[in-house]
Design a protein around this motif. Structure first.
Motif, PDB file in Angstrom:
ATOM      1  N   PRO A  15       0.803  -1.234   0.000  1.00  0.00           N
ATOM      2  CA  PRO A  15       0.000   0.000   0.000  1.00  0.00           C
ATOM      3  C   PRO A  15       0.835   1.282   0.000  1.00  0.00           C
ATOM      4  N   GLU A  16       0.340   2.253  -0.759  1.00  0.00           N
ATOM      5  CA  GLU A  16       0.839   3.620  -0.775  1.00  0.00           C
ATOM      6  C   GLU A  16       2.314   3.768  -1.122  1.00  0.00           C
ATOM      7  N   VAL A  17       2.843   2.862  -1.925  1.00  0.00           N
ATOM      8  CA  VAL A  17       4.223   2.980  -2.394  1.00  0.00           C
ATOM      9  C   VAL A  17       4.251   3.886  -3.610  1.00  0.00           C
ATOM     10  N   THR A  18       5.221   4.775  -3.621  1.00  0.00           N
ATOM     11  CA  THR A  18       5.435   5.618  -4.794  1.00  0.00           C
ATOM     12  C   THR A  18       6.872   5.481  -5.249  1.00  0.00           C
ATOM     13  N   GLU A  19       7.042   5.533  -6.560  1.00  0.00           N
ATOM     14  CA  GLU A  19       8.382   5.607  -7.126  1.00  0.00           C
ATOM     15  C   GLU A  19       8.715   7.086  -7.215  1.00  0.00           C
ATOM     16  N   SER A  20       9.842   7.456  -6.663  1.00  0.00           N
ATOM     17  CA  SER A  20      10.214   8.857  -6.558  1.00  0.00           C
ATOM     18  C   SER A  20      11.712   8.988  -6.779  1.00  0.00           C
ATOM     19  N   THR A  21      12.302  10.009  -6.202  1.00  0.00           N
ATOM     20  CA  THR A  21      13.751  10.167  -6.228  1.00  0.00           C
ATOM     21  C   THR A  21      14.243  10.519  -4.830  1.00  0.00           C
ATOM     22  N   SER A  22      15.488  10.194  -4.584  1.00  0.00           N
ATOM     23  CA  SER A  22      16.179  10.555  -3.359  1.00  0.00           C
ATOM     24  C   SER A  22      17.637  10.738  -3.731  1.00  0.00           C
ATOM     25  N   TYR A  23      18.207  11.852  -3.386  1.00  0.00           N
ATOM     26  CA  TYR A  23      19.577  12.170  -3.797  1.00  0.00           C
ATOM     27  C   TYR A  23      19.733  12.062  -5.315  1.00  0.00           C
ATOM     28  N   ARG A  24      18.689  12.483  -6.017  1.00  0.00           N
ATOM     29  CA  ARG A  24      18.647  12.501  -7.491  1.00  0.00           C
ATOM     30  C   ARG A  24      18.765  11.109  -8.120  1.00  0.00           C
ATOM     31  N   THR A  25      18.398  10.090  -7.374  1.00  0.00           N
ATOM     32  CA  THR A  25      18.400   8.728  -7.906  1.00  0.00           C
ATOM     33  C   THR A  25      17.015   8.120  -7.687  1.00  0.00           C
ATOM     34  N   PRO A  26      16.659   7.102  -8.469  1.00  0.00           N
ATOM     35  CA  PRO A  26      15.354   6.451  -8.293  1.00  0.00           C
ATOM     36  C   PRO A  26      15.206   5.911  -6.870  1.00  0.00           C
TER      37      PRO A  26
END
Length: 114
Positions: A15-26
């Protein structure tokens, strides 16, 4: 070999997982909190949040799929070589990382509680 896209599919079952970025990486997030990140640093690997005891056990297992760097010393995360990782074990680690970061009401969604 497991790809980033396959990791995203595994995580997306939660539930509620999003693909995003962190430190400009996936990255993978739940409720805005990062629980996994595809590293572009020289060593590469997938960073997954975990407990310090689990990290020690994974590193102590001798499995070449698991490693760390000095940057992560004392921090609850493990680095995973996707080319060497067992898909079933990786799925379990993704879920464990999600559990550590998901707020209680989101964890209840996974368990079917309302």
């Amino acid at each position: 070999m497991t790809t980033w896209e396959e990791v995203v599919r595994m995580a997306s079952e939660l539930p509620e997982v999003t693909e995003s970025t962190s430190y400009r990486t996936p990255a993978l997030k739940v409720a805005g909190k990062t629980f996994g990140r595809l590293r572009t640093e020289a060593e590469g690997g997938l960073m997954l949040v975990c407990g310090l005891d689990e990290k020690a056990a994974l590193l102590g297992s001798g499995d070449p799929a698991f490693f760390t760097t000095p940057h992560y010393d004392g921090y609850g995360s493990i680095l995973v070589d996707l080319e060497r990782a067992d898909a079933a074990q990786l799925r379990e680690l993704v879920e464990d990382a999600w559990l550590l970061k998901a707020p209680p009401k989101v964890r209840k969604l996974r368990d079917g509680a309302t």
